[in-house]
Design a protein around this motif. Structure first.
Motif, PDB file in Angstrom:
ATOM      1  N   LEU A 137      -7.432   3.242 -12.632  1.00 59.65           N
ATOM      2  CA  LEU A 137      -7.218   3.496 -11.203  1.00 59.65           C
ATOM      3  C   LEU A 137      -8.537   3.649 -10.459  1.00 59.65           C
ATOM      4  O   LEU A 137      -8.713   3.112  -9.358  1.00 59.65           O
ATOM      5  CB  LEU A 137      -6.364   4.749 -11.020  1.00 59.65           C
ATOM      6  CG  LEU A 137      -4.871   4.600 -11.321  1.00 59.65           C
ATOM      7  CD1 LEU A 137      -4.225   5.968 -11.509  1.00 59.65           C
ATOM      8  CD2 LEU A 137      -4.174   3.837 -10.197  1.00 59.65           C
ATOM      9  N   LEU A 166       2.297   1.760  -3.499  1.00 61.36           N
ATOM     10  CA  LEU A 166       1.285   2.221  -4.451  1.00 61.36           C
ATOM     11  C   LEU A 166       0.929   3.687  -4.203  1.00 61.36           C
ATOM     12  O   LEU A 166       0.701   4.446  -5.148  1.00 61.36           O
ATOM     13  CB  LEU A 166       0.040   1.341  -4.365  1.00 61.36           C
ATOM     14  CG  LEU A 166       0.218  -0.095  -4.886  1.00 61.36           C
ATOM     15  CD1 LEU A 166      -0.991  -0.956  -4.530  1.00 61.36           C
ATOM     16  CD2 LEU A 166       0.439  -0.095  -6.401  1.00 61.36           C
ATOM     17  N   LYS A 223       0.823  -1.218   0.000  1.00 61.88           N
ATOM     18  CA  LYS A 223       0.000   0.000   0.000  1.00 61.88           C
ATOM     19  C   LYS A 223       0.852   1.261   0.000  1.00 61.88           C
ATOM     20  O   LYS A 223       0.562   2.227  -0.726  1.00 61.88           O
ATOM     21  CB  LYS A 223      -0.937  -0.019   1.217  1.00 61.88           C
ATOM     22  CG  LYS A 223      -1.956   1.112   1.225  1.00 61.88           C
ATOM     23  CD  LYS A 223      -2.933   0.945   2.374  1.00 61.88           C
ATOM     24  CE  LYS A 223      -3.963   2.069   2.395  1.00 61.88           C
ATOM     25  NZ  LYS A 223      -4.940   1.905   3.508  1.00 61.88           N
ATOM     26  N   TYR A 231      -8.721   2.603  -6.331  1.00 62.67           N
ATOM     27  CA  TYR A 231      -7.536   3.199  -5.713  1.00 62.67           C
ATOM     28  C   TYR A 231      -7.852   4.471  -4.936  1.00 62.67           C
ATOM     29  O   TYR A 231      -7.147   4.817  -3.984  1.00 62.67           O
ATOM     30  CB  TYR A 231      -6.461   3.476  -6.776  1.00 62.67           C
ATOM     31  CG  TYR A 231      -5.657   2.244  -7.103  1.00 62.67           C
ATOM     32  CD1 TYR A 231      -4.413   2.015  -6.526  1.00 62.67           C
ATOM     33  CD2 TYR A 231      -6.148   1.274  -7.978  1.00 62.67           C
ATOM     34  CE1 TYR A 231      -3.679   0.880  -6.810  1.00 62.67           C
ATOM     35  CE2 TYR A 231      -5.412   0.134  -8.279  1.00 62.67           C
ATOM     36  CZ  TYR A 231      -4.190  -0.063  -7.689  1.00 62.67           C
ATOM     37  OH  TYR A 231      -3.465  -1.201  -7.974  1.00 62.67           O
TER      38      TYR A 231
END
Length: 263
Positions: free
Chosen positions: A110, A90, A87, A115
């Motif tokens: 995304l 990202l 995480k 996201y």
């Protein structure tokens, strides 16, 4: 930014030392271009494909980001995959590329993969714009472009041979190529039988503009080695040395050297 004759200058003699994106802003542009060229966001990870000979570029990216794992594809021994699945990693990627993606495809990807909620941030709209003042195009070329020197038979040229310098971009989706085409004032994008679109930059003005750009925003894979050969060839052609006796022999040496980089 579009191409105009008034902006064209001769290719300078010295390239200078190779350099990486100098700060997080430029790293973000480079990474956005790399991802839009050959990257994919799934629900829990980012994956970017690299040629096996660009393994060092993948490791360099991992150092710059502070995250990432590198694996060999089980069914394709000539490629490696750079993956970020944690995480924090990202979030680091998204902070870098947010607002720097040029097309809606990765933005929609995304959003569709959740996201925004997972990382607690707003995915910004695609810019729909390609600039020659940041690293995006270098990242895209590293991911999904090629650099070539070609010699063809010609009835009109002095030695019955013509030299063509070419930078080519390949994509399934035409949209990004259309944005690049508008910058370089290219009127046509070809499509093959598999519906793959190709954009070719040729001609002295377009090649000089691309070289002037790449002199400032360096490629990070071993395409950079190809580029240095291509650039020397372009200067050779620009000075008309290829028209001298035995001039084509050197063009063929440039061509072989460029091809051998990835062979």
């Amino acid at each position: 930014m579009t191409l105009h004759n008034s902006t064209i200058t001769n290719i300078c003699e010295y390239l200078g030392k190779h350099k990486s994106p100098e700060n997080d802003v430029q790293l973000g542009y480079y990474l956005a271009g790399l991802i839009e060229g050959d990257g994919c966001f799934s629900y829990k990870k980012l994956e970017i494909a690299f040629h096996e000979k660009d393994n060092s570029a993948a490791y360099s990216l991992r150092i710059q980001l502070g995250f990432g794992q590198i694996y060999t594809y089980s069914q394709n021994k000539k490629a490696v995959r750079f993956t970020i699945s944690n995480k924090k990693g990202l979030k680091r990627v998204l902070d870098l590329i947010n607002g720097k993606l040029v097309s809606t495809e990765k933005v929609n990807q995304l959003i569709a993969k959740g996201y925004e909620s997972r990382l607690g941030c707003k995915i910004l709209n695609a810019s729909l714009n390609i600039s020659l003042t940041n690293h995006w195009l270098a990242g895209f070329l590293d991911a999904d472009g090629s650099i070539g020197i070609f010699v063809a038979n010609s009835k009109t040229h002095k030695h019955k041979k013509s030299v063509r310098l070419e930078i080519k971009f390949t994509q399934k989706d035409k949209h990004i190529l259309s944005l690049i085409a508008s910058v370089f004032e290219v009127k046509s994008i070809s499509k093959d039988k598999k519906s793959i679109h190709r954009l070719k930059l040729t001609g002295s003005n377009k090649i000089r503009t691309m070289i002037n750009y790449l002199d400032s925003y360096h490629l990070q894979t071993i395409k950079y080695t190809q580029y240095t050969i291509f650039r020397r060839c372009a200067r050779y052609v620009e000075s008309k040395q290829h028209l001298e006796p035995n001039g084509l022999e050197k063009i063929f040496r440039f061509k072989r050297s460029l091809q051998n980089v990835y062979n």
